[in-house]
Design a protein around this motif. Structure first.
Motif, PDB file in Angstrom:
ATOM      1  N   ARG A 123      -5.191 -56.140  58.176  1.00 33.34           N
ATOM      2  CA  ARG A 123      -5.040 -54.879  57.446  1.00 33.34           C
ATOM      3  C   ARG A 123      -5.248 -55.123  55.952  1.00 33.34           C
ATOM      4  NH1 ARG A 123      -1.875 -54.198  61.947  1.00 33.34           N
ATOM      5  NH2 ARG A 123      -1.893 -52.099  62.840  1.00 33.34           N
ATOM      6  N   VAL A 124      -6.064 -54.284  55.338  1.00 37.21           N
ATOM      7  CA  VAL A 124      -6.355 -54.431  53.913  1.00 37.21           C
ATOM      8  C   VAL A 124      -5.088 -54.214  53.103  1.00 37.21           C
ATOM      9  CG1 VAL A 124      -7.681 -53.539  51.972  1.00 37.21           C
ATOM     10  CG2 VAL A 124      -8.728 -53.682  54.239  1.00 37.21           C
ATOM     11  N   SER A 125      -4.806 -55.148  52.195  1.00 38.96           N
ATOM     12  CA  SER A 125      -3.615 -55.088  51.348  1.00 38.96           C
ATOM     13  C   SER A 125      -4.020 -55.431  49.921  1.00 38.96           C
ATOM     14  CB  SER A 125      -2.554 -56.080  51.839  1.00 38.96           C
ATOM     15  OG  SER A 125      -2.271 -55.916  53.207  1.00 38.96           O
ATOM     16  N   PHE A 126      -3.199 -55.037  48.968  1.00 35.44           N
ATOM     17  CA  PHE A 126      -3.468 -55.417  47.586  1.00 35.44           C
ATOM     18  C   PHE A 126      -2.196 -55.381  46.764  1.00 35.44           C
ATOM     19  CE2 PHE A 126      -4.158 -50.826  47.740  1.00 35.44           C
ATOM     20  CZ  PHE A 126      -3.505 -50.359  46.615  1.00 35.44           C
ATOM     21  N   GLU A 127      -2.206 -56.180  45.712  1.00 34.93           N
ATOM     22  CA  GLU A 127      -1.130 -56.182  44.737  1.00 34.93           C
ATOM     23  C   GLU A 127      -1.747 -56.137  43.346  1.00 34.93           C
ATOM     24  OE1 GLU A 127       1.682 -59.330  45.281  1.00 34.93           O
ATOM     25  OE2 GLU A 127       1.761 -59.061  47.470  1.00 34.93           O
ATOM     26  N   VAL A 128      -1.076 -55.480  42.444  1.00 29.44           N
ATOM     27  CA  VAL A 128      -1.511 -55.395  41.053  1.00 29.44           C
ATOM     28  C   VAL A 128      -0.336 -55.745  40.165  1.00 29.44           C
ATOM     29  CG1 VAL A 128      -2.392 -53.887  39.226  1.00 29.44           C
ATOM     30  CG2 VAL A 128      -3.276 -53.668  41.550  1.00 29.44           C
ATOM     31  N   GLY A 129      -0.563 -56.600  39.191  1.00 27.76           N
ATOM     32  CA  GLY A 129       0.492 -57.021  38.279  1.00 27.76           C
ATOM     33  C   GLY A 129       0.199 -56.612  36.853  1.00 27.76           C
TER      34      GLY A 129
END
Length: 298
Positions: A169-175
């Motif tokens: 499953r496509v996931s992402f994080e942004v900091g």
């Protein structure tokens, strides 16, 4: 909801309908079909060239030479940034592939030791708007559990962005340069076919895509960051979570490019995949039909 079409969406619909009509009229004749696909591809490429895109980098791996299946880290090659100068170097043993790829050549990663480091130039850093995209083909959907597509130094203490898969499953994080501001995971699970994955981040208006479909929207916001000390990595999180499969045509933009451009890039990739035997004729028609339906649903 705004139901109007942009000019590029209308043009893409025209091309899609034209290609589909061509298949029907020629009764699936392979020679005529390929001729019509080539025309559609040339038209789509002319649209792409006419747009002023905020592209920062593109790694399509087409500069690589050598034997198919060769470990590119031991070849006399570097991973050239085909757009600007954020060239990469391979670690481990990513293998050169020249069959069934999107752009002509692609790289296969083993999920264990393979990845590419592309430097820490400030051009790769987020400035509140960003688009990440890549064509990917998983060898194993669930192993490793976490598989990185693109990472820019995102760890607990620093970093900016991480586009990856969790059990397919496509996931992402942004900091924000010091900590993780938010993370999301899409419900749609991928299979082992080629798929186009993109994240268009804009403060208050972020979208994730699988192929041409908008699969999620979010209202997150972060402050401007310049994480130039962090290294951009294709196929790995720092020290772990490596990609198991093939990657092609990785792109980074410094703007949130619109849905119409995402769909155009997907359309061009579909044409290339069919030309390079990465899709069967039936799969190609099914993908074009899905694209047309996605356009009409907006």
């Amino acid at each position: 909801m705004n139901k109007s079409f942009t000019l590029i969406e209308i043009l893409v619909v025209i091309v899609v309908i034209g290609v589909l009509s061509a298949f029907i009229l020629v009764g699936m004749s392979s020679i005529t079909s390929k001729a019509n696909i080539a025309k559609g591809q040339a038209f789509a490429n002319s649209l792409n060239n006419s747009l002023l895109l905020a592209k920062v980098s593109e790694w399509n791996f087409n500069n690589l030479t050598g034997t198919v299946g060769q470990d590119v880290s031991t070849a006399a090659n570097f991973i050239k940034d085909s757009w600007l100068s954020n060239d990469g170097t391979a670690t481990g043993a990513p293998n050169l592939e020249e069959s069934s790829c999107v752009t002509g050549k692609c790289l296969s990663f083993n999920g264990n030791t393979d990845y590419i480091e592309c430097g820490n130039n400030n051009s790769l850093s987020m400035r509140t708007t960003l688009t990440l995209s890549a064509w990917i083909k998983l060898s194993n959907v669930t192993s490793p559990v976490y598989q990185t597509i693109i990472n820019h130094g995102l760890q607990i203490s620093n970093g900016e962005y991480w586009l990856y898969l969790t059990n397919g499953r496509v996931s992402f994080e942004v900091g924000n340069g010091t900590s993780c501001s938010f993370r999301e995971q899409l419900s749609l699970a991928l299979d082992t076919s080629w798929h186009y994955v993109a994240l268009s981040f804009d403060n208050g208006n972020s979208k994730a895509y699988v192929d041409s479909l908008v699969t999620g929207t979010w209202g997150h916001s972060i402050s401007d960051t310049l994480g130039g000390s962090q290294t951009l990595i294709i196929g790995s999180y720092p020290g772990s979570h490596r990609f198991n499969g093939s990657i092609d045509d990785v792109r980074i933009y410094n703007q949130a490019i619109p849905t119409s451009q995402i769909q155009q890039n997907y359309f061009i990739g579909l044409n290339n995949l069919y030309k390079n035997r990465g899709l069967t004729q039936i799969e190609y028609i099914e993908r074009l039909t899905e694209l047309k339906n996605n356009l009409t649903q907006q």
